[in-house]
Design a protein around this motif. Structure first.
Motif, PDB file in Angstrom:
ATOM      1  N   ALA A  10       0.827  -1.205   0.000  1.00 14.73           N
ATOM      2  CA  ALA A  10       0.000   0.000   0.000  1.00 14.73           C
ATOM      3  C   ALA A  10       0.861   1.254   0.000  1.00 14.73           C
ATOM      4  N   ASP A  11       2.022   1.197   0.682  1.00 15.56           N
ATOM      5  CA  ASP A  11       2.936   2.337   0.696  1.00 15.56           C
ATOM      6  C   ASP A  11       3.685   2.464  -0.626  1.00 15.56           C
ATOM      7  N   ALA A  12       3.997   1.319  -1.251  1.00 14.75           N
ATOM      8  CA  ALA A  12       4.691   1.350  -2.536  1.00 14.75           C
ATOM      9  C   ALA A  12       3.836   2.002  -3.606  1.00 14.75           C
ATOM     10  N   TYR A  13       2.520   1.912  -3.449  1.00 17.18           N
ATOM     11  CA  TYR A  13       1.610   2.469  -4.453  1.00 17.18           C
ATOM     12  C   TYR A  13       0.900   3.726  -3.938  1.00 17.18           C
ATOM     13  N   THR A  14       1.633   4.485  -3.134  1.00 13.60           N
ATOM     14  CA  THR A  14       1.199   5.817  -2.721  1.00 13.60           C
ATOM     15  C   THR A  14       2.011   6.836  -3.508  1.00 13.60           C
ATOM     16  N   ASN A  15       1.399   7.955  -3.838  1.00 14.62           N
ATOM     17  CA  ASN A  15       2.057   8.948  -4.678  1.00 14.62           C
ATOM     18  C   ASN A  15       3.011   9.810  -3.847  1.00 14.62           C
ATOM     19  N   ARG A  16       4.102   9.176  -3.435  1.00 18.41           N
ATOM     20  CA  ARG A  16       5.111   9.889  -2.649  1.00 18.41           C
ATOM     21  C   ARG A  16       6.488   9.305  -2.918  1.00 18.41           C
ATOM     22  N   ALA A  17       7.507  10.095  -2.590  1.00 22.88           N
ATOM     23  CA  ALA A  17       8.889   9.634  -2.735  1.00 22.88           C
ATOM     24  C   ALA A  17       9.241   8.704  -1.582  1.00 22.88           C
ATOM     25  N   VAL A  18      10.171   7.792  -1.843  1.00 23.41           N
ATOM     26  CA  VAL A  18      10.632   6.850  -0.816  1.00 23.41           C
ATOM     27  C   VAL A  18      12.157   6.872  -0.806  1.00 23.41           C
ATOM     28  N   THR A  19      12.757   7.177   0.343  1.00 25.53           N
ATOM     29  CA  THR A  19      14.212   7.193   0.457  1.00 25.53           C
ATOM     30  C   THR A  19      14.751   5.772   0.447  1.00 25.53           C
ATOM     31  N   ILE A  20      15.759   5.519  -0.388  1.00 30.26           N
ATOM     32  CA  ILE A  20      16.381   4.187  -0.401  1.00 30.26           C
ATOM     33  C   ILE A  20      17.818   4.232   0.117  1.00 30.26           C
ATOM     34  N   LYS A  21      18.402   5.447   0.225  1.00 29.25           N
ATOM     35  CA  LYS A  21      19.745   5.571   0.796  1.00 29.25           C
ATOM     36  C   LYS A  21      19.864   6.935   1.453  1.00 29.25           C
ATOM     37  N   ASP A  22      20.043   6.939   2.779  1.00 21.79           N
ATOM     38  CA  ASP A  22      20.167   8.187   3.521  1.00 21.79           C
ATOM     39  C   ASP A  22      21.529   8.823   3.285  1.00 21.79           C
ATOM     40  N   ASN A  23      21.588  10.121   3.556  1.00 20.81           N
ATOM     41  CA  ASN A  23      22.831  10.873   3.435  1.00 20.81           C
ATOM     42  C   ASN A  23      23.345  11.177   4.841  1.00 20.81           C
ATOM     43  N   PRO A  24      24.470  10.569   5.247  1.00 20.01           N
ATOM     44  CA  PRO A  24      24.973  10.816   6.604  1.00 20.01           C
ATOM     45  C   PRO A  24      25.500  12.230   6.806  1.00 20.01           C
ATOM     46  N   ASN A  25      25.704  12.980   5.694  1.00 26.25           N
ATOM     47  CA  ASN A  25      26.305  14.307   5.791  1.00 26.25           C
ATOM     48  C   ASN A  25      25.334  15.450   5.520  1.00 26.25           C
ATOM     49  N   GLY A  26      24.041  15.143   5.417  1.00 20.04           N
ATOM     50  CA  GLY A  26      23.114  16.227   5.125  1.00 20.04           C
ATOM     51  C   GLY A  26      21.675  15.789   5.202  1.00 20.04           C
ATOM     52  N   PRO A  27      20.757  16.742   5.076  1.00 19.55           N
ATOM     53  CA  PRO A  27      19.339  16.437   5.230  1.00 19.55           C
ATOM     54  C   PRO A  27      18.728  15.730   4.023  1.00 19.55           C
ATOM     55  N   LEU A  28      19.312  15.903   2.830  1.00 14.62           N
ATOM     56  CA  LEU A  28      18.744  15.301   1.626  1.00 14.62           C
ATOM     57  C   LEU A  28      19.264  13.884   1.443  1.00 14.62           C
ATOM     58  N   ALA A  29      18.378  13.000   0.986  1.00 11.08           N
ATOM     59  CA  ALA A  29      18.774  11.615   0.748  1.00 11.08           C
ATOM     60  C   ALA A  29      19.803  11.543  -0.366  1.00 11.08           C
ATOM     61  N   LEU A  30      20.656  10.491  -0.329  1.00  6.56           N
ATOM     62  CA  LEU A  30      21.573  10.265  -1.431  1.00  6.56           C
ATOM     63  C   LEU A  30      20.839   9.701  -2.635  1.00  6.56           C
ATOM     64  N   SER A  31      19.795   8.918  -2.376  1.00  9.99           N
ATOM     65  CA  SER A  31      19.013   8.350  -3.470  1.00  9.99           C
ATOM     66  C   SER A  31      17.613   8.044  -2.969  1.00  9.99           C
ATOM     67  N   CYS A  32      16.638   8.189  -3.865  1.00 12.06           N
ATOM     68  CA  CYS A  32      15.268   7.878  -3.480  1.00 12.06           C
ATOM     69  C   CYS A  32      14.461   7.495  -4.709  1.00 12.06           C
ATOM     70  N   ALA A  33      13.324   6.844  -4.445  1.00  7.39           N
ATOM     71  CA  ALA A  33      12.358   6.558  -5.496  1.00  7.39           C
ATOM     72  C   ALA A  33      11.483   7.794  -5.641  1.00  7.39           C
ATOM     73  N   SER A  34      11.470   8.380  -6.827  1.00  5.92           N
ATOM     74  CA  SER A  34      10.753   9.640  -7.038  1.00  5.92           C
ATOM     75  C   SER A  34       9.254   9.466  -6.893  1.00  5.92           C
ATOM     76  N   VAL A  35       8.559  10.568  -6.674  1.00  2.10           N
ATOM     77  CA  VAL A  35       7.103  10.573  -6.630  1.00  2.10           C
ATOM     78  C   VAL A  35       6.578  10.047  -7.965  1.00  2.10           C
ATOM     79  N   PRO A  36       5.689   9.048  -7.968  1.00  3.08           N
ATOM     80  CA  PRO A  36       5.226   8.461  -9.231  1.00  3.08           C
ATOM     81  C   PRO A  36       4.644   9.466 -10.221  1.00  3.08           C
ATOM     82  N   SER A  37       3.912  10.465  -9.737  1.00  2.00           N
ATOM     83  CA  SER A  37       3.360  11.458 -10.663  1.00  2.00           C
ATOM     84  C   SER A  37       4.466  12.271 -11.327  1.00  2.00           C
ATOM     85  N   THR A  38       5.576  12.507 -10.607  1.00  2.00           N
ATOM     86  CA  THR A  38       6.717  13.201 -11.199  1.00  2.00           C
ATOM     87  C   THR A  38       7.413  12.320 -12.225  1.00  2.00           C
TER      88      THR A  38
END
Length: 404
Positions: A48-76
């Motif tokens: 249900a979360d995989a098919y929600t229209n939101r981004a999902v972080t797959i790799k955190d960034n230890p040096n900052g607030p933004l993720a190093l990599s994520c699954a983009s919002v499906p509508s984007t």
């Protein structure tokens, strides 16, 4: 008794239905999104979360607030695929492998004769993408660990290129790898904002035909943006390296009186006004992004229209930024838009911002024409418009037809 638990197909189709209801998609893209299983690219996440229209972080960034990599919002994802307009048989390079989901969609759209290459600088990300593509039946997609700024020259030229990371500049290497007549879609950052820009190469010129608001993790290796902290770090200005923002000159901006000017423009509750930023950034080199923290507002700084990201005009020891206020004088558009300014030049800067608000209000859907040229292009060979110079390119922006 009927089982009311939705199947994976139900969840996927509901998500696509939601996206299409807000913005119709070309039939091949809609079909691809109904086929490719996003849940298999996000193992461990509830369907249900995989098919929600939101981004999902797959790799955190230890040096900052933004993720190093994520699954983009499906509508984007869908919007950028529509901009790219992939065709059967296309040779496509994707910069930013993410979960591999976008590459799977590209493989569907490219068909059996298409060639898809997706790259990422992070070995963990490429491994995740490779495994996910294998699970979902797209073993033929090429996944490579590469610096996105370098591309993959050995498999060039590409008829389509798409970036899923924020770019401040178009690297020279990409020019060399995109076929003449080929199409490039990238989240391009300038003057504090990011737009997904669709460009077609015509010789030594990239010409835009679409531009949409977006937000992406910036690519590693480009350093054209700066952050200037004010008021003990509670106010931040995010600007380009060519903009002379001096923290010493602005240090005392809060000690000056607040100036407020109001336009006649109004917006509804769900109405976007990011076009004001685009309008200003097309002609004004004082435009950047202001970020005002909760602490700063508690200390008396005027509340911007959006505290974390509002357009601001900065010149010397003065600045002005976008504000909004709800007064319900118009129930359809209950909020009015204005400018707040500080410093000796607060009034002229605020007036400039009001002028951009007014221009935007007369045609809220208008986007500028953009052409991008190699950095070596002389002024005499550029079309009319406002020029922004970067390390590898010269961008020309205009709301007139002279840029076409």
């Amino acid at each position: 008794m009927v089982n009311s638990t939705p199947t994976l197909d139900d969840l996927r189709n509901r998500l696509v239905d939601e996206i299409v209801a807000k913005c119709p998609l070309p039939a091949p893209i809609e079909q691809a999104m109904r086929i490719v299983r996003r849940d298999l690219h996000l193992p461990g996440l509830a369907p249900a979360d995989a098919y929600t229209n939101r981004a999902v972080t797959i790799k955190d960034n230890p040096n900052g607030p933004l993720a190093l990599s994520c699954a983009s919002v499906p509508s984007t994802v869908a919007m950028m695929l529509a901009q790219l307009d992939p065709q059967p048989g296309d040779h496509i390079l994707e910069i930013g492998a993410g979960t591999g989901y976008n590459a799977a969609l590209l493989a569907e759209l490219g068909g059996p004769d298409g060639q898809i290459t997706t790259i990422d600088i992070d070995p963990g990300v490429t491994l995740h993408a490779r495994q996910a593509l294998n699970r979902t039946g797209y073993e033929h997609v090429r996944v490579m660990e590469r610096d996105g700024l370098e591309g993959v020259p050995e498999h060039a030229p590409y008829t389509r290129m798409i970036a899923t990371v924020g770019l401040w500049d178009v690297p020279v290497t990409w020019w060399q790898q995109l076929a003449d007549g080929g199409r490039l879609v990238l989240p391009l950052r300038w003057r504090g904002q990011t737009r997904s820009v669709a460009l077609t190469r015509h010789g030594d010129t990239l010409v835009s035909d679409d531009m949409e608001l977006c937000g992406f993790v910036p690519i590693i290796g480009q350093h054209g943006e700066r952050t200037t902290e004010l008021a003990n770090g509670t106010v931040r200005l995010h600007h380009d390296q060519d903009q002379p923002v001096d923290p010493d000159q602005l240090a005392a901006f809060l000690s000056t009186p607040l100036t407020e000017l109001w336009s006649q423009a109004r917006v509804g509750n769900e109405e976007t006004f990011d076009g004001i930023w685009l309008r200003a950034a097309t002609s004004d080199d004082t435009v950047c992004r202001i970020e005002v923290t909760k602490q700063a507002m508690e200390d008396g700084v005027r509340h911007p229209a959006i505290p974390g990201r509002s357009p601001a005009l900065v010149s010397g020891d003065s600045l002005a930024f976008l504000i909004a206020e709800r007064d319900n004088a118009d129930l359809e558009r209950p909020s009015r838009l204005g400018a707040a300014g500080y410093g000796p030049d607060a009034i002229p800067l605020a007036r400039n911002l009001i002028a951009y608000i007014t221009d935007w209000s007369t045609d809220r859907a208008a986007v500028p024409h953009m052409t991008i040229h190699p950095a070596s292009t002389p002024d005499s060979e550029l079309p009319k418009g406002h020029v922004i110079d970067k390390a590898d390119s010269r961008t020309v922006l205009s709301y007139s037809e002279t840029n076409v």
